[in-house]
Design an enzyme around this catalytic site. Structure first.
Site, PDB file in Angstrom:
ATOM      1  N   ASP A 156     -30.909   5.520 -30.404  1.00 21.48           N
ATOM      2  CA  ASP A 156     -30.959   4.582 -31.513  1.00 21.48           C
ATOM      3  C   ASP A 156     -29.948   3.478 -31.227  1.00 21.48           C
ATOM      4  OD1 ASP A 156     -31.488   3.630 -34.278  1.00 21.48           O
ATOM      5  OD2 ASP A 156     -29.376   4.165 -34.530  1.00 21.48           O
TER       6      ASP A 156
ATOM      7  N   ASN B 297     -35.155   0.235 -34.907  1.00 20.12           N
ATOM      8  CA  ASN B 297     -35.813  -0.611 -35.892  1.00 20.12           C
ATOM      9  C   ASN B 297     -35.450  -2.083 -35.709  1.00 20.12           C
ATOM     10  OD1 ASN B 297     -36.968   1.632 -37.063  1.00 20.12           O
ATOM     11  ND2 ASN B 297     -35.586   1.702 -38.820  1.00 20.12           N
TER      12      ASN B 297
END
Length: 245
Positions: free
Chosen positions: A23, A131
């Site tokens: 991430d 994201n």
């Protein structure tokens, strides 16, 4: 101080791992946001960052659930506007740009280069699955001169969704051509660790903030508080320092 990696399962076989997916926040240090906010909005900086951070993730998920997708950058700018209005903080264009700059060009954590080079030297492929937009991810890696280490730079913008949607985690398998059990996912947030575990990835939770484990019924296979713990978890020997002279 020596790093320690805690294991949650004795059944994990590190030798099966061929790729490590991170991430973005496991690699990018956004603490500069708070110091920048405190400088630009004295007395309100911390409250502004807290209000902004909470709404940022809510806006991503709300838009995705409603089928009205916007990318991470749009969610960040909209949620900053909301947080400022909530606190009665005026954000002229120059102040707004200064607050967003650490997101647009993120800096890596100090422990990232050494750990990433150790992982790559061991033969593992590296990727980032976030994201954040692809432009943000590439800017951060290029600024740190780490982009050459990464085989995969994956933004959930590609599938117009956000983690923890299954289609978002699927990007890692599609890009690598590997099976779930061959890809270790390194999460920064507890909810992301749960989402990756639900998807079927072996998961390592890089809990830099010492956060409380989520009550989501999904436990990461390993945890650590810094990136030096990850090679330990994967049984990768530490790199020997280069000889002097």
């Amino acid at each position: 101080m020596a790093s320690e990696a805690a294991r949650g399962s004795d059944r994990f076989e590190s030798s099966r791992i061929k790729c490590v997916l991170f991430d973005a926040l496991a690699l990018f240090d956004l603490r500069q946001l708070q110091s920048t906010a405190e400088t630009l909005v004295p007395g309100q900086g911390l409250r502004l960052i807290q209000a902004w951070h909470g709404r940022l993730f809510e806006y991503q998920w709300l838009h995705a659930l409603a089928g009205r997708y916007i990318d991470f950058w749009s969610a960040a700018t909209d949620s900053l506007s909301f947080a400022a209005r909530t606190l009665g903080v005026l954000l002229p264009p120059d102040l707004r740009a200064a607050l967003l700059r650490p997101l647009a060009q993120p800096m890596v954590w100090a422990d990232a280069p050494e750990a990433l080079k150790a992982l790559r030297s061991s033969g593992l492929a590296l990727g980032i699955l976030s994201n954040m937009t692809g432009q943000m991810l590439r800017a951060g890696l290029q600024n740190a001169q780490l982009d050459s280490l990464f085989a995969h730079v994956l933004s959930t913008d590609q599938v117009r969704s956000f983690k923890p949607a299954r289609v978002a985690y699927q990007l890692g398998l599609d890009a690598s051509g590997l099976r779930r059990e061959e890809v270790l996912f390194v999460a920064f947030a507890g909810w992301d660790a749960a989402g990756a575990t639900w998807f079927g990835y072996p998961t390592f939770w890089l809990n830099r903030n010492g956060s409380t484990e989520e009550e989501l019924g999904a436990k990461a296979l390993g945890t650590g508080t810094d990136l030096a713990a990850l090679p330990l978890f994967l049984n990768i020997p530490s790199r020997e320092p280069a000889p002097s002279g």
